[in-house]
Design a protein around this motif. Structure first.
Motif, PDB file in Angstrom:
ATOM      1  N   TYR A  25       0.795  -1.227   0.000  1.00  0.00           N
ATOM      2  CA  TYR A  25       0.000   0.000   0.000  1.00  0.00           C
ATOM      3  C   TYR A  25       0.832   1.283   0.000  1.00  0.00           C
ATOM      4  N   TRP A  34      -8.880  -2.625   0.076  1.00  0.00           N
ATOM      5  CA  TRP A  34      -8.220  -1.943  -1.039  1.00  0.00           C
ATOM      6  C   TRP A  34      -7.889  -0.497  -0.710  1.00  0.00           C
ATOM      7  N   VAL A  35      -8.265  -0.028   0.443  1.00  0.00           N
ATOM      8  CA  VAL A  35      -8.114   1.381   0.791  1.00  0.00           C
ATOM      9  C   VAL A  35      -6.661   1.723   1.119  1.00  0.00           C
ATOM     10  N   THR A  36      -6.250   2.930   0.730  1.00  0.00           N
ATOM     11  CA  THR A  36      -4.925   3.430   1.075  1.00  0.00           C
ATOM     12  C   THR A  36      -5.062   4.620   2.020  1.00  0.00           C
ATOM     13  N   GLU A  38      -3.816   7.494   1.564  1.00  0.00           N
ATOM     14  CA  GLU A  38      -4.079   8.674   0.728  1.00  0.00           C
ATOM     15  C   GLU A  38      -5.571   8.805   0.412  1.00  0.00           C
ATOM     16  N   GLU A  39      -6.192   7.689   0.050  1.00  0.00           N
ATOM     17  CA  GLU A  39      -7.637   7.707  -0.241  1.00  0.00           C
ATOM     18  C   GLU A  39      -8.429   8.105   0.994  1.00  0.00           C
ATOM     19  N   ARG A 204     -13.470   4.307  -7.771  1.00  0.00           N
ATOM     20  CA  ARG A 204     -12.205   4.067  -7.082  1.00  0.00           C
ATOM     21  C   ARG A 204     -11.491   2.822  -7.626  1.00  0.00           C
ATOM     22  N   ASN A 207      -7.685   2.899  -7.654  1.00  0.00           N
ATOM     23  CA  ASN A 207      -7.084   2.608  -6.350  1.00  0.00           C
ATOM     24  C   ASN A 207      -7.037   1.106  -6.097  1.00  0.00           C
ATOM     25  N   LYS A 210      -4.190  -0.424  -8.079  1.00  0.00           N
ATOM     26  CA  LYS A 210      -2.901  -0.151  -7.447  1.00  0.00           C
ATOM     27  C   LYS A 210      -2.686  -1.037  -6.214  1.00  0.00           C
ATOM     28  N   SER A 211      -3.709  -1.156  -5.382  1.00  0.00           N
ATOM     29  CA  SER A 211      -3.589  -1.959  -4.164  1.00  0.00           C
ATOM     30  C   SER A 211      -3.463  -3.442  -4.477  1.00  0.00           C
TER      31      SER A 211
END
Length: 264
Positions: A25, A34-36, A38-39, A204, A207, A210-211
């Motif tokens: 991450y 999946w959350v970062t 930054e998000e 999203r 994101n 990326k994750s």
């Protein structure tokens, strides 16, 4: 009954898993989806939280995002999750961050009515959880009941069907148990039916890409250690799951959407 995700949380705070999250991450905030960071940082202002506010996290897992939000806003918070292992890890995390007095954590089945009085919370979040629930209409109704008038509800759904998906892909995409995928506009209609006014919707999927790519690469880089910890079948199943998530997202067949709604 053992929750489907219980085994994932057995070693959640081990040095190996912390290192994997940092690689996957970019910043380890104790997330499990999946959350970062930054998000999440970009979404926190949407919740309009203050130190006097009460926040509810539905499907909080080990409380990474919840502790991050609570630390940023100084609000009072409650986290619910069906997994006993997740709640144990969440309590350890809250204690390690000095947030035990700010955050209450309890095991609960989100397919059942919420164990709270009406109009109890100023904001509710649910990150990448709704696709695992059996009746999202009832779930949205419970969220609306728990919110004060004008309270905010922010959730992400990584199971919005936006293209063709095969039965084999569905099987690979759901290794941890029940999942319910929906076409576009279903969440919007069900929010409206629950008297939750949609304020914002955001794709999203980038994101998620990326994750998922980060998690896949981090897993491969630690393959020997992970196979020793989890066993080869579990490792291979998880990697296949991430490969399927990537493939579906890359061809825009399954999207991750953020919804922000307000209680009427």
């Amino acid at each position: 009954m053992t929750a489907p995700y219980d085994k994932l949380y057995e070693h959640f705070d081990s040095p190996l898993m912390r290192q994997l999250r940092a690689e996957a991450y970019g910043q380890d905030i104790g997330q499990h989806s999946w959350v970062t960071a930054e998000e999440l940082l970009g979404d926190i202002p949407k919740l309009k939280l203050s130190p006097e506010s009460r926040l509810l996290d539905l499907g909080c897992g080990p409380a990474g995002p919840l502790t991050y939000i609570a630390a940023e806003t100084k609000c009072q918070a409650v986290g619910l999750d069906v997994s006993a292992n997740a709640i144990a890890a969440a309590r350890d995390r809250a204690a390690s961050l000095g947030l035990s007095e700010k955050i209450a954590l309890q095991q609960a089945d989100l397919n059942a009515p919420l164990p709270f009085a009406d109009a109890r919370f100023h904001a509710v979040v649910s990150i990448d959880v709704v696709l695992h629930l059996r009746d999202r209409a009832a779930f949205f109704g419970e969220v609306a009941r728990a919110l004060v008038p004008g309270g905010r509800f922010l959730f992400t759904d990584a199971g919005v069907i936006t293209g063709p998906v095969s039965s084999e892909e569905i099987q690979s995409r759901t290794p941890h148990g029940y999942a319910q995928f929906v076409p576009p506009n279903v969440n919007e209609q069900l929010l409206e039916r629950a008297s939750l006014r949609l304020i914002e919707r955001s794709d999203r999927t980038p994101n998620l890409l990326k994750s998922a790519a980060g998690r896949l690469a981090a897993g491969e880089s630690r393959r020997i250690e992970l196979e020793k910890l989890e066993g080869s079948p579990t490792f291979l199943r998880q990697q296949q799951y991430l490969q399927t998530v990537l493939a579906l997202a890359q061809r825009a067949a399954l999207s991750r959407i953020m919804y922000l709604a307000e209680s009427r």
